[in-house]
Design an enzyme around this catalytic site. Structure first.
Site, PDB file in Angstrom:
ATOM      1  N   ASP A  31      32.522  36.454  35.841  1.00 37.74           N
ATOM      2  CA  ASP A  31      31.522  37.567  35.243  1.00 37.74           C
ATOM      3  C   ASP A  31      32.081  38.499  34.603  1.00 37.74           C
ATOM      4  O   ASP A  31      33.203  38.943  34.888  1.00 37.74           O
ATOM      5  CB  ASP A  31      30.599  38.072  36.540  1.00 37.74           C
ATOM      6  CG  ASP A  31      29.687  37.093  37.141  1.00 37.74           C
ATOM      7  OD1 ASP A  31      29.738  35.836  36.773  1.00 37.74           O
ATOM      8  OD2 ASP A  31      28.943  37.369  38.211  1.00 37.74           O
TER       9      ASP A  31
ATOM     10  N   HIS B  13      35.657  37.400  38.560  1.00 32.98           N
ATOM     11  CA  HIS B  13      35.557  38.159  37.222  1.00 32.98           C
ATOM     12  C   HIS B  13      36.776  38.011  36.416  1.00 32.98           C
ATOM     13  O   HIS B  13      37.919  38.018  36.971  1.00 32.98           O
ATOM     14  CB  HIS B  13      35.558  39.466  37.840  1.00 32.98           C
ATOM     15  CG  HIS B  13      34.291  39.851  38.649  1.00 32.98           C
ATOM     16  ND1 HIS B  13      34.299  39.519  39.926  1.00 32.98           N
ATOM     17  CD2 HIS B  13      33.191  40.180  38.502  1.00 32.98           C
ATOM     18  CE1 HIS B  13      33.122  39.853  40.518  1.00 32.98           C
ATOM     19  NE2 HIS B  13      32.421  40.346  39.541  1.00 32.98           N
TER      20      HIS B  13
HETATM   21 ZN   LIG Z   1      28.913  41.771  37.174  1.00 34.68          ZN
END
Ligand SMILES: [Zn+2]
Length: 224
Positions: free
Chosen positions: A37, A181
């Site tokens: 993400d 991430h």
């Molecule tokens: Zn996020």
């Protein structure tokens, strides 16, 4: 005996030829979906290299404004066969906003991603995992399915390669979806080691749509 032989040949040879043309069949093999993400970020190209080297596919939930900053990286993600999803334009916590603001966050990002990559996402992931029935309904109106996860690594808070690797390996399970991430440098740095270990454990690393095996993503539905 001939019939038995023919049957056993069919069982062993059909799946191999079938999976060459299509994607990996997660009904037959042990699959895991790695998801990243908040990008694209400055370290995303290094992550793409590591994934390609390991022949692994992943899913990237992109932030609209970051796609505008790094359009070439967003195109590379698609070109390398990874799946992409919408992670809002400004990484907003959606339940705190009005219907129109939520629709804006989702639609502007759809447009930006489509303009840059030629692909209009069919999946979104709510920032901070914050969502509710209203958000899900508005996502449905935007023709998006909601994709959550089965395992979170808290990589953004750990910021330590050893701890991130341990967290991923601990939460890995068949048909799981791991949240990470690509804007956390330590995650990108340790990814070659993680990929090696996951493959050693027999995982096929696939995109979220491959994991769903044609049973989605369906707009307005929530998964995982
Ligand atoms: Zn996020």
């Amino acid at each position: 005996m001939h019939a038995l032989l023919a049957a056993s040949l069919a069982l062993t040879s059909l799946p191999a030829s079938a999976t060459q043309a299509a994607a990996v069949d997660c009904a037959r093999v042990k699959c895991l979906a790695l998801t990243f993400d908040d990008g694209p970020g400055k370290d995303t190209p290094a992550l793409l290299k590591a994934l390609s080297k390991a022949k692994a596919k992943a899913t990237f939930f992109l932030v609209g404004k970051r796609v505008e900053e790094r359009p070439e990286v967003a195109r590379q993600i698609v070109a390398r066969g990874h799946a992409i999803g919408n992670h809002t334009y400004s990484h907003a916590s959606l339940p705190a906003h009005s219907d129109n603001e939520i629709l804006d966050e989702l639609k502007v990002t759809q447009d930006v991603i489509e303009e840059v990559t030629g692909r209009r996402p069919t999946m979104f992931r709510p920032p901070y995992g914050q969502t509710d029935e209203r958000v899900l309904g508005l996502a449905g109106q935007t023709e998006l399915a909601q994709i959550l996860w089965t395992g979170t690594t808290l990589d953004w808070s750990l910021r330590d390669t050893k701890k991130i690797k341990a967290a991923v390996l601990k939460s890995a399970k068949r048909d799981g979806v791991i949240l990470m991430h690509d804007v956390v440098p330590q995650t990108v740095r340790v990814m070659p080691e993680i990929l090696k270990e996951l493959k050693k454990r027999g995982y096929h690393l696939v995109t979220v749509p491959t994991l769903l095996r044609g049973k989605g993503p369906t707009p307005g539905e929530s998964y995982f």
